[in-house]
Write a protein that holds these residues in place. Structure first.
Motif, PDB file in Angstrom:
ATOM      1  N   HIS A 119      -8.940 -42.015  -0.317  1.00  0.00           N
ATOM      2  CA  HIS A 119      -9.840 -42.856  -1.086  1.00  0.00           C
ATOM      3  C   HIS A 119     -11.090 -42.073  -1.476  1.00  0.00           C
ATOM      4  O   HIS A 119     -11.527 -41.158  -0.768  1.00  0.00           O
ATOM      5  CB  HIS A 119     -10.210 -44.117  -0.295  1.00  0.00           C
ATOM      6  CG  HIS A 119      -9.095 -45.123  -0.269  1.00  0.00           C
ATOM      7  ND1 HIS A 119      -9.268 -46.394   0.229  1.00  0.00           N
ATOM      8  CD2 HIS A 119      -7.809 -45.064  -0.691  1.00  0.00           C
ATOM      9  CE1 HIS A 119      -8.133 -47.069   0.108  1.00  0.00           C
ATOM     10  NE2 HIS A 119      -7.232 -46.268  -0.443  1.00  0.00           N
TER      11      HIS A 119
ATOM     12  N   TYR B 140     -14.058 -43.790  -2.998  1.00  0.00           N
ATOM     13  CA  TYR B 140     -15.259 -44.616  -3.082  1.00  0.00           C
ATOM     14  C   TYR B 140     -15.416 -45.353  -1.756  1.00  0.00           C
ATOM     15  O   TYR B 140     -14.456 -45.929  -1.241  1.00  0.00           O
ATOM     16  CB  TYR B 140     -15.147 -45.628  -4.222  1.00  0.00           C
ATOM     17  CG  TYR B 140     -14.983 -45.011  -5.580  1.00  0.00           C
ATOM     18  CD1 TYR B 140     -13.738 -44.584  -6.021  1.00  0.00           C
ATOM     19  CD2 TYR B 140     -16.073 -44.845  -6.430  1.00  0.00           C
ATOM     20  CE1 TYR B 140     -13.578 -43.996  -7.258  1.00  0.00           C
ATOM     21  CE2 TYR B 140     -15.933 -44.269  -7.678  1.00  0.00           C
ATOM     22  CZ  TYR B 140     -14.679 -43.841  -8.090  1.00  0.00           C
ATOM     23  OH  TYR B 140     -14.528 -43.266  -9.322  1.00  0.00           O
TER      24      TYR B 140
ATOM     25  N   TYR C 173     -18.020 -47.930   0.815  1.00  0.00           N
ATOM     26  CA  TYR C 173     -19.021 -48.995   0.724  1.00  0.00           C
ATOM     27  C   TYR C 173     -19.376 -49.511   2.111  1.00  0.00           C
ATOM     28  O   TYR C 173     -18.557 -49.463   3.029  1.00  0.00           O
ATOM     29  CB  TYR C 173     -18.470 -50.183  -0.075  1.00  0.00           C
ATOM     30  CG  TYR C 173     -17.895 -49.816  -1.408  1.00  0.00           C
ATOM     31  CD1 TYR C 173     -16.579 -49.368  -1.513  1.00  0.00           C
ATOM     32  CD2 TYR C 173     -18.651 -49.888  -2.566  1.00  0.00           C
ATOM     33  CE1 TYR C 173     -16.048 -49.003  -2.727  1.00  0.00           C
ATOM     34  CE2 TYR C 173     -18.122 -49.529  -3.793  1.00  0.00           C
ATOM     35  CZ  TYR C 173     -16.819 -49.086  -3.868  1.00  0.00           C
ATOM     36  OH  TYR C 173     -16.304 -48.721  -5.074  1.00  0.00           O
TER      37      TYR C 173
ATOM     38  N   SER D  98     -23.045 -48.129  -1.980  1.00  0.00           N
ATOM     39  CA  SER D  98     -21.795 -47.474  -2.351  1.00  0.00           C
ATOM     40  C   SER D  98     -22.010 -45.970  -2.356  1.00  0.00           C
ATOM     41  O   SER D  98     -23.126 -45.484  -2.597  1.00  0.00           O
ATOM     42  CB  SER D  98     -21.299 -47.957  -3.713  1.00  0.00           C
ATOM     43  OG  SER D  98     -22.283 -47.744  -4.710  1.00  0.00           O
TER      44      SER D  98
ATOM     45  N   TYR E   5     -20.144 -42.160  -3.399  1.00  0.00           N
ATOM     46  CA  TYR E   5     -19.086 -41.473  -4.133  1.00  0.00           C
ATOM     47  C   TYR E   5     -19.500 -40.027  -4.326  1.00  0.00           C
ATOM     48  O   TYR E   5     -20.662 -39.728  -4.615  1.00  0.00           O
ATOM     49  CB  TYR E   5     -18.854 -42.149  -5.491  1.00  0.00           C
ATOM     50  CG  TYR E   5     -17.958 -41.377  -6.419  1.00  0.00           C
ATOM     51  CD1 TYR E   5     -18.474 -40.740  -7.554  1.00  0.00           C
ATOM     52  CD2 TYR E   5     -16.599 -41.263  -6.163  1.00  0.00           C
ATOM     53  CE1 TYR E   5     -17.642 -40.015  -8.396  1.00  0.00           C
ATOM     54  CE2 TYR E   5     -15.764 -40.534  -6.994  1.00  0.00           C
ATOM     55  CZ  TYR E   5     -16.297 -39.921  -8.118  1.00  0.00           C
ATOM     56  OH  TYR E   5     -15.477 -39.197  -8.948  1.00  0.00           O
TER      57      TYR E   5
ATOM     58  N   SER F 222     -24.190 -43.925  -4.795  1.00  0.00           N
ATOM     59  CA  SER F 222     -24.075 -44.250  -6.216  1.00  0.00           C
ATOM     60  C   SER F 222     -24.831 -45.527  -6.570  1.00  0.00           C
ATOM     61  O   SER F 222     -25.285 -45.699  -7.692  1.00  0.00           O
ATOM     62  CB  SER F 222     -22.608 -44.367  -6.637  1.00  0.00           C
ATOM     63  OG  SER F 222     -21.893 -45.211  -5.762  1.00  0.00           O
TER      64      SER F 222
ATOM     65  N   SER G 156     -13.212 -49.045   1.476  1.00  0.00           N
ATOM     66  CA  SER G 156     -12.942 -47.898   0.621  1.00  0.00           C
ATOM     67  C   SER G 156     -11.914 -48.289  -0.425  1.00  0.00           C
ATOM     68  O   SER G 156     -11.162 -49.266  -0.257  1.00  0.00           O
ATOM     69  CB  SER G 156     -12.469 -46.691   1.450  1.00  0.00           C
ATOM     70  OG  SER G 156     -11.201 -46.904   2.022  1.00  0.00           O
TER      71      SER G 156
ATOM     72  N   GLY H 260      -9.747 -45.551  -6.242  1.00  0.00           N
ATOM     73  CA  GLY H 260     -10.165 -45.176  -7.595  1.00  0.00           C
ATOM     74  C   GLY H 260      -9.161 -45.810  -8.529  1.00  0.00           C
ATOM     75  O   GLY H 260      -8.026 -46.030  -8.154  1.00  0.00           O
TER      76      GLY H 260
ATOM     77  N   TYR I  13      -9.755 -53.327  -2.696  1.00  0.00           N
ATOM     78  CA  TYR I  13     -10.511 -52.557  -1.731  1.00  0.00           C
ATOM     79  C   TYR I  13      -9.947 -52.817  -0.334  1.00  0.00           C
ATOM     80  O   TYR I  13      -9.507 -53.931  -0.034  1.00  0.00           O
ATOM     81  CB  TYR I  13     -11.980 -52.969  -1.770  1.00  0.00           C
ATOM     82  CG  TYR I  13     -12.711 -52.618  -3.058  1.00  0.00           C
ATOM     83  CD1 TYR I  13     -12.183 -52.935  -4.302  1.00  0.00           C
ATOM     84  CD2 TYR I  13     -13.940 -51.985  -3.013  1.00  0.00           C
ATOM     85  CE1 TYR I  13     -12.858 -52.624  -5.464  1.00  0.00           C
ATOM     86  CE2 TYR I  13     -14.633 -51.671  -4.180  1.00  0.00           C
ATOM     87  CZ  TYR I  13     -14.085 -51.996  -5.400  1.00  0.00           C
ATOM     88  OH  TYR I  13     -14.746 -51.687  -6.563  1.00  0.00           O
TER      89      TYR I  13
ATOM     90  N   ASN J 107     -15.301 -48.816 -10.235  1.00  0.00           N
ATOM     91  CA  ASN J 107     -15.277 -48.879  -8.781  1.00  0.00           C
ATOM     92  C   ASN J 107     -16.658 -48.995  -8.163  1.00  0.00           C
ATOM     93  O   ASN J 107     -16.915 -48.457  -7.096  1.00  0.00           O
ATOM     94  CB  ASN J 107     -14.552 -47.666  -8.223  1.00  0.00           C
ATOM     95  CG  ASN J 107     -13.093 -47.724  -8.577  1.00  0.00           C
ATOM     96  OD1 ASN J 107     -12.618 -46.894  -9.322  1.00  0.00           O
ATOM     97  ND2 ASN J 107     -12.402 -48.708  -8.062  1.00  0.00           N
ATOM     98  N   GLU J 108     -17.521 -49.672  -8.835  1.00  0.00           N
ATOM     99  CA  GLU J 108     -18.800 -49.955  -8.246  1.00  0.00           C
ATOM    100  C   GLU J 108     -18.656 -51.147  -7.315  1.00  0.00           C
ATOM    101  O   GLU J 108     -17.577 -51.638  -7.064  1.00  0.00           O
ATOM    102  CB  GLU J 108     -19.830 -50.187  -9.346  1.00  0.00           C
ATOM    103  CG  GLU J 108     -20.056 -48.935 -10.179  1.00  0.00           C
ATOM    104  CD  GLU J 108     -20.992 -49.169 -11.339  1.00  0.00           C
ATOM    105  OE1 GLU J 108     -20.910 -48.424 -12.316  1.00  0.00           O
ATOM    106  OE2 GLU J 108     -21.809 -50.094 -11.267  1.00  0.00           O
TER     107      GLU J 108
END
Lengths: 113, 111
Positions: free
Chosen positions: A29, A31, A33, A48, A50, A55, A94, A97, A102, B96-97
């Motif tokens: 993964h 991303y 959070y 978040s 990345y 990000s 996570s 993409g 999630y 993907n925020e």
């Protein structure tokens, strides 16, 4: 099925102490959070992450909070000086993409006394 | 607020009946997701519907999406006691925020 792992499952800490919540996201993964959920309330976004940097962060994520990915696999949330109102469930998540659901960890219940 | 709102806030039905939960949102989406949370536990992804889809099925779950009304519904057919949980809709902001969660529906299935 791959899982997001969070440790500890429950942590009790004195007000003013530092805590580190740990997460191991799914390996491919991209991303990551952190969310929190105060008892009986909705799930709130914290931050978040990345490409090894933050990000986006919410208003909750103030200077007392920080995140790190120290070794390319673990993902940590640090609260420097805990307050009573930091008591909540903290969830790591996570996503690969692209357009996918999630994956959330089972959470750390933080109790500040 | 950009958050979704679910209704009803709480729903109790007899085992075997169908449960319908609704979600409304305010901004444009490219997909909408539904999650389940058992009491005190983590969130489990149930189903994702893209903005160009109107309906999607997964087992006993059926999700609809009406982008003109900015609303979605989750139908659980032939409910079981194990379906007792809170259900949330959530949408990611532009790719993907962050996921923004709704307020949730607390579903109780009465055996």
């Amino acid at each position: 099925e791959p899982e997001v792992t969070q440790t500890p499952s429950h942590q009790v800490t004195q007000m003013g102490q530092e805590v580190i919540l740990r997460c191991v996201p799914i390996s491919n993964h991209l991303y990551f959070y952190w969310y929190r959920q105060i008892l009986g309330q909705k799930v709130e976004f914290l931050v978040s992450f990345y490409n090894n940097e933050i990000s986006e962060k919410s208003e909750i994520f103030d200077d007392q909070f920080s995140v790190e990915r120290p070794d390319g696999s673990n993902f940590t949330l640090k609260i420097r000086s805990t307050k009573l109102e930091d008591s909540a469930m903290y969830f790591c998540a996570s996503v690969e993409g692209g357009i996918y659901g999630y994956t959330f960890g089972s959470g750390t219940r933080l109790t500040v006394v | 607020s950009q958050q979704g709102e679910e209704d009803p806030q709480a729903l109790s039905i007899q085992e075997g009946e169908n449960a319908t939960m609704n979600c409304s949102y305010k901004t444009s989406i490219n997909n909408l997701q539904w999650y389940r949370q058992n009491s005190g536990r983590g969130l489990v992804h149930l189903i994702l519907i893209r903005s160009n889809e109107r309906e999607k099925h997964s087992g006993r779950l059926r999700v609809t999406l009406d982008t003109s009304k900015k609303s979605s519904s989750l139908l659980i057919t032939a409910s079981r006691a194990a379906d007792t949980a809170s259900y949330f809709c959530a949408r990611p902001n532009f790719g993907n925020e962050k996921l923004t969660f709704g307020t949730g529906t607390r579903l109780t299935i009465i055996p």
